[in-house]
Every structure is written in structure tokens, then in C-alpha cells.
Motif scaffolding. Structure first.
Motif, PDB file in Angstrom:
ATOM      1  N   CYS A  25       0.826  -1.220   0.000  1.00  0.00           N
ATOM      2  CA  CYS A  25       0.000   0.000   0.000  1.00  0.00           C
ATOM      3  C   CYS A  25       0.853   1.261   0.000  1.00  0.00           C
ATOM      4  N   CYS A  26       2.143   1.108  -0.215  1.00  0.00           N
ATOM      5  CA  CYS A  26       3.074   2.224  -0.343  1.00  0.00           C
ATOM      6  C   CYS A  26       3.033   3.173   0.846  1.00  0.00           C
ATOM      7  N   GLN A  30      -3.348   3.015   7.167  1.00  0.00           N
ATOM      8  CA  GLN A  30      -4.780   2.773   7.353  1.00  0.00           C
ATOM      9  C   GLN A  30      -5.300   1.781   6.315  1.00  0.00           C
ATOM     10  N   GLU A  31      -4.921   1.976   5.075  1.00  0.00           N
ATOM     11  CA  GLU A  31      -5.341   1.057   4.016  1.00  0.00           C
ATOM     12  C   GLU A  31      -4.782  -0.340   4.268  1.00  0.00           C
ATOM     13  N   ASP A  34      -6.679  -2.011   7.097  1.00  0.00           N
ATOM     14  CA  ASP A  34      -8.019  -2.411   6.654  1.00  0.00           C
ATOM     15  C   ASP A  34      -7.958  -3.689   5.822  1.00  0.00           C
ATOM     16  N   ILE A  35      -6.998  -3.746   4.912  1.00  0.00           N
ATOM     17  CA  ILE A  35      -6.862  -4.926   4.055  1.00  0.00           C
ATOM     18  C   ILE A  35      -6.433  -6.136   4.886  1.00  0.00           C
ATOM     19  N   ALA A  36      -5.522  -5.923   5.837  1.00  0.00           N
ATOM     20  CA  ALA A  36      -5.086  -7.028   6.697  1.00  0.00           C
ATOM     21  C   ALA A  36      -6.261  -7.592   7.486  1.00  0.00           C
ATOM     22  N   GLN A  37      -7.052  -6.712   8.051  1.00  0.00           N
ATOM     23  CA  GLN A  37      -8.209  -7.159   8.826  1.00  0.00           C
ATOM     24  C   GLN A  37      -9.188  -7.936   7.944  1.00  0.00           C
ATOM     25  N   TYR A  92       1.607   8.749  10.108  1.00  0.00           N
ATOM     26  CA  TYR A  92       2.677   8.063   9.380  1.00  0.00           C
ATOM     27  C   TYR A  92       4.058   8.564   9.805  1.00  0.00           C
ATOM     28  N   ALA A  93       4.132   9.246  10.903  1.00  0.00           N
ATOM     29  CA  ALA A  93       5.389   9.841  11.338  1.00  0.00           C
ATOM     30  C   ALA A  93       6.500   8.807  11.487  1.00  0.00           C
TER      31      ALA A  93
END
Length: 159
Positions: A25-26, A30-31, A34-37, A92-93
């Protein structure tokens, strides 16, 4: 596969799966989460069909990869890559502090299969044959994707 066995497998692979998806997801945490879940829910619902003779991680990575592809097909980007890089997000820090933006930007420009092949090969250490099983390609196609991906990354990343 029973619930306890599935839970134990997920605990051992969950963090690496999230890192893999974060790279796919570069850097969009958050993306990736979500995809992992969604992928883990799909894996749990399909766990009765899991062949215990196979590698659990490869099975889950295949589900995660397919979920990633489905997610990308169903969503359209709402901002350009330049806009995302210009507006830092505090969530994303940690990733930005390690200066991965150039890599994420280069990976974002690769087709999903090339990006996935590179990440599975270099990040996870999967063999060409295992990658082929995960992304449903033959060995020669995986080798070509790795070659093209490396060439594209060399062009895009400052050395």
C-alpha cells in the motif's frame, strides 16, 4: 483447522503480514490495516478448507494479495501521490522518520504483480515457485516480474 490453531498461526504471522501490506500500500497504514483485517476475516471464514500440508503463511499471503487487488479495483485514488507527499499526516510519522517515501513512491508506480513479487521475494524471502503460487503465475512470469520490477526501481530511486 480449529479456532485455537488458527489464532496461534495468525499471532505468529500477523505483524509480518501487516508489514507486507504496508509496503504493498506504499506506506498507507490505514489502508494496509483495513486490508489485513479483511484478509484475516476471509482466512478465518475459509480456514476449514486450509490444507495443513501447505504453508499457512503462503495461504494467508495469497488471501491478503487477492484482497489487496480487490480493494484496489474497487477504490479510486482521491489524491495524487504528489499531494499525499506534500501534506504530512502525523499517523505516518514513524514511517516518514525512516525516509521510505522514495521507495514507496517508486513501488506505487509499479503494477501490483511486480510490486508483490518484489516484496515477497526481498521482504519475505519466498522462492520464485512460492510467489507463483501466491499470485497465480508460472515461474517464468514471476522471474520476468522480478526483473522488470528491479529495473523500474533502479530508474526511480536515487542511488
Amino acid at each position: 483447522m480449529n479456532r485455537e490453531t488458527f489464532t496461534a498461526f495468525v499471532r505468529s504471522e500477523q505483524e509480518q503480514l501487516r508489514r507486507f501490506l504496508l509496503a504493498l500500500c506504499c506506506g498507507n497504514r490505514q489502508e494496509a490495516d483495513d486490508i489485513a483485517q479483511e484478509a484475516l476475516v476471509k482466512a478465518y471464514l475459509s480456514s476449514s478448507g486450509y490444507q495443513e500440508s501447505g504453508k499457512f503463511a503462503a495461504w494467508v499471503y495469497r488471501i491478503a494479495y487477492n484482497t489487496f487487488i480487490d480493494h484496489r479495483r474497487s477504490t479510486r485514488p482521491t489524491a495524487s501521490l504528489d499531494e499525499c507527499l506534500q501534506q504530512p499526516d502525523a499517523s505516518y510519522a514513524a514511517d516518514r522518520s525512516f525516509d521510505y517515501q522514495e521507495l514507496y513512491a517508486a513501488l506505487d508506480e509499479l503494477p501490483p504483480k511486480e510490486r508483490t513479487a518484489l516484496l515477497l521475494f526481498y521482504l519475505k524471502g519466498y522462492s520464485v515457485k512460492e510467489i507463483g503460487q501466491i499470485i497465480s503465475c508460472n515461474d517464468d512470469a514471476v522471474k520476468k516480474q522480478l526483473q522488470r520490477g528491479r529495473e523500474q526501481l533502479k530508474k526511480r530511486i536515487r542511488l
